[in-house]
Design a protein around this motif. Sequence first.
Motif, PDB file in Angstrom:
ATOM      1  N   ALA A   1       0.816  -1.209   0.000  1.00 10.60           N
ATOM      2  CA  ALA A   1       0.000   0.000   0.000  1.00 10.60           C
ATOM      3  C   ALA A   1       0.848   1.257   0.000  1.00 10.60           C
ATOM      4  N   THR A   2       2.098   1.138   0.461  1.00 11.89           N
ATOM      5  CA  THR A   2       2.982   2.303   0.499  1.00 11.89           C
ATOM      6  C   THR A   2       4.113   2.206  -0.522  1.00 11.89           C
ATOM      7  N   GLY A   3       3.960   1.339  -1.543  1.00 13.01           N
ATOM      8  CA  GLY A   3       4.967   1.260  -2.591  1.00 13.01           C
ATOM      9  C   GLY A   3       5.592  -0.115  -2.664  1.00 13.01           C
ATOM     10  N   PRO A   4       6.398  -0.366  -3.682  1.00 12.27           N
ATOM     11  CA  PRO A   4       6.998  -1.689  -3.877  1.00 12.27           C
ATOM     12  C   PRO A   4       8.032  -2.011  -2.805  1.00 12.27           C
ATOM     13  N   LYS A   5       8.238  -3.290  -2.581  1.00 10.51           N
ATOM     14  CA  LYS A   5       9.237  -3.759  -1.627  1.00 10.51           C
ATOM     15  C   LYS A   5      10.624  -3.419  -2.147  1.00 10.51           C
ATOM     16  N   ALA A   6      11.462  -2.844  -1.239  1.00  7.48           N
ATOM     17  CA  ALA A   6      12.770  -2.334  -1.662  1.00  7.48           C
ATOM     18  C   ALA A   6      13.881  -3.369  -1.535  1.00  7.48           C
ATOM     19  N   PHE A   7      13.623  -4.482  -0.830  1.00  5.71           N
ATOM     20  CA  PHE A   7      14.674  -5.466  -0.566  1.00  5.71           C
ATOM     21  C   PHE A   7      14.146  -6.863  -0.893  1.00  5.71           C
ATOM     22  N   PRO A   8      15.048  -7.796  -1.248  1.00  3.02           N
ATOM     23  CA  PRO A   8      14.601  -9.156  -1.572  1.00  3.02           C
ATOM     24  C   PRO A   8      13.863  -9.830  -0.426  1.00  3.02           C
ATOM     25  N   GLU A   9      14.298  -9.541   0.807  1.00  2.54           N
ATOM     26  CA  GLU A   9      13.646 -10.090   1.992  1.00  2.54           C
ATOM     27  C   GLU A   9      13.554  -8.999   3.047  1.00  2.54           C
ATOM     28  N   VAL A  10      12.410  -8.929   3.711  1.00  2.00           N
ATOM     29  CA  VAL A  10      12.165  -7.870   4.692  1.00  2.00           C
ATOM     30  C   VAL A  10      11.734  -8.470   6.016  1.00  2.00           C
ATOM     31  N   THR A  11      12.328  -8.000   7.095  1.00  5.05           N
ATOM     32  CA  THR A  11      11.813  -8.237   8.441  1.00  5.05           C
ATOM     33  C   THR A  11      11.070  -6.980   8.859  1.00  5.05           C
ATOM     34  N   PRO A  12       9.757  -7.070   9.101  1.00  2.00           N
ATOM     35  CA  PRO A  12       8.960  -5.861   9.315  1.00  2.00           C
ATOM     36  C   PRO A  12       9.073  -5.290  10.725  1.00  2.00           C
ATOM     37  N   HIS A  13       8.426  -4.173  10.898  1.00  2.00           N
ATOM     38  CA  HIS A  13       8.157  -3.427  12.137  1.00  2.00           C
ATOM     39  C   HIS A  13       9.203  -2.337  12.401  1.00  2.00           C
ATOM     40  N   LEU A  14       8.659  -1.158  12.612  1.00  2.00           N
ATOM     41  CA  LEU A  14       9.478   0.029  12.840  1.00  2.00           C
ATOM     42  C   LEU A  14       9.876   0.202  14.303  1.00  2.00           C
ATOM     43  N   ASP A  15       8.989  -0.223  15.205  1.00  2.00           N
ATOM     44  CA  ASP A  15       9.169   0.093  16.626  1.00  2.00           C
ATOM     45  C   ASP A  15       9.452  -1.149  17.446  1.00  2.00           C
ATOM     46  N   GLY A  16      10.089  -0.944  18.597  1.00  2.00           N
ATOM     47  CA  GLY A  16      10.357  -2.051  19.492  1.00  2.00           C
ATOM     48  C   GLY A  16      11.146  -1.588  20.698  1.00  2.00           C
ATOM     49  N   ALA A  17      11.471  -2.548  21.564  1.00  2.00           N
ATOM     50  CA  ALA A  17      12.262  -2.243  22.752  1.00  2.00           C
ATOM     51  C   ALA A  17      13.062  -3.473  23.135  1.00  2.00           C
ATOM     52  N   GLY A  18      14.216  -3.243  23.739  1.00  2.00           N
ATOM     53  CA  GLY A  18      15.078  -4.344  24.139  1.00  2.00           C
ATOM     54  C   GLY A  18      16.348  -3.828  24.767  1.00  2.00           C
ATOM     55  N   VAL A  19      17.426  -4.598  24.607  1.00  6.57           N
ATOM     56  CA  VAL A  19      18.705  -4.284  25.248  1.00  6.57           C
ATOM     57  C   VAL A  19      19.816  -4.316  24.201  1.00  6.57           C
ATOM     58  N   ILE A  20      20.664  -3.304  24.201  1.00  6.23           N
ATOM     59  CA  ILE A  20      21.816  -3.278  23.290  1.00  6.23           C
ATOM     60  C   ILE A  20      22.811  -4.349  23.723  1.00  6.23           C
ATOM     61  N   ASP A  21      23.150  -5.238  22.791  1.00  7.72           N
ATOM     62  CA  ASP A  21      24.084  -6.318  23.146  1.00  7.72           C
ATOM     63  C   ASP A  21      25.356  -6.315  22.301  1.00  7.72           C
ATOM     64  N   ALA A  22      25.454  -5.414  21.321  1.00  9.60           N
ATOM     65  CA  ALA A  22      26.685  -5.305  20.534  1.00  9.60           C
ATOM     66  C   ALA A  22      26.748  -3.908  19.930  1.00  9.60           C
TER      67      ALA A  22
END
Length: 339
Positions: free
Chosen positions: A50-71
Amino acid sequence: MKAITYRDNGGPDVLQLVDRDVPVPGSGEVRVRVAVSGVNPTDWQARSRATGPKAFPEVTPHLDGAGVIDALGEGVDQRRLGERVWLFLAAAGRPTGTAAEFTVVPAEQAVPLPDEAGFDVGASLGVPALTAHRALTVAEDGPRRLRPGALDGRVVLAAGGAGAVGHAVIQLARWAGATVISTVSGPEKARLATAAGAHHVINYREGDPAAEIREIVPDGVDIVAEVALGANLALDLAVLRTRGTVSTYANDGGKPVELAVPQSMVLNARLQFLVLYTAGSEARAAAAEDVAAAVRDGALPVGEEHGLPLVRFPLGRTADAHRAVESGTVGKVLVDVTW
């Protein structure tokens, strides 16, 4: 690591749970072990094309999240290792979002999350909170930054206060000192908008909502944060003060926009369209800084008791999470990532 990916645009069924190598952060990047991933309408829209063609051969979705920096990548402050963070725009222009056990983002898109704020709060920020900040800081006569007192004496109308962005508008505007009015479609959503902190809640489907709002604020509303411009613009203009601003971030329902030009001109009204992708790095950075300050002040809680019910899915049911958002589920849809 476990990750959700898709190779073809389409419905939720294109989402697959797969095993992938743990990513390595590059220069200026951090790797985050994701605890909770937040789902937004733009996520399913991108998946469905709906927002345009896929830009990469494979996509892992989602813009937002939370966690811990490990590297950490080269050039990143070593003190950030082990830091609790919330993420924004993780999948914007990149193939790897937060629907995975690990993700890599530019260091500035991983914002410190206070210990007293849970990962649910962190995953619910991102798009909704930054959009709300933008909506509240584009008025000609208004502040460009938010802090306690920045909106003292101002009146904000949050259209759809039971939605994720409307919820954040209410909370940020309250934190900044505004009087907040919210319009909703029924009693249950009225309860949620009140729990979020709205001073006044109006059911726009009953009576004369413009008259009700004018009775509360005879001089009119300073800023309208609008989710359904086509459906609500006439009401917005009816309650807008002279030199007021309608900040619109969506057009839910898809109704065509009919603009009363003479009325808008006499009001010297500002109609501001919003989208984070093109808002500019300076505006996004300012928004992230101010939202982080609001989180530290405890001003952005989530959960039904705070006006934003949480609807949860495990990582393997991310497709169901997308279906929930696409169907208009009330509240914030989260994906729990198993550690």
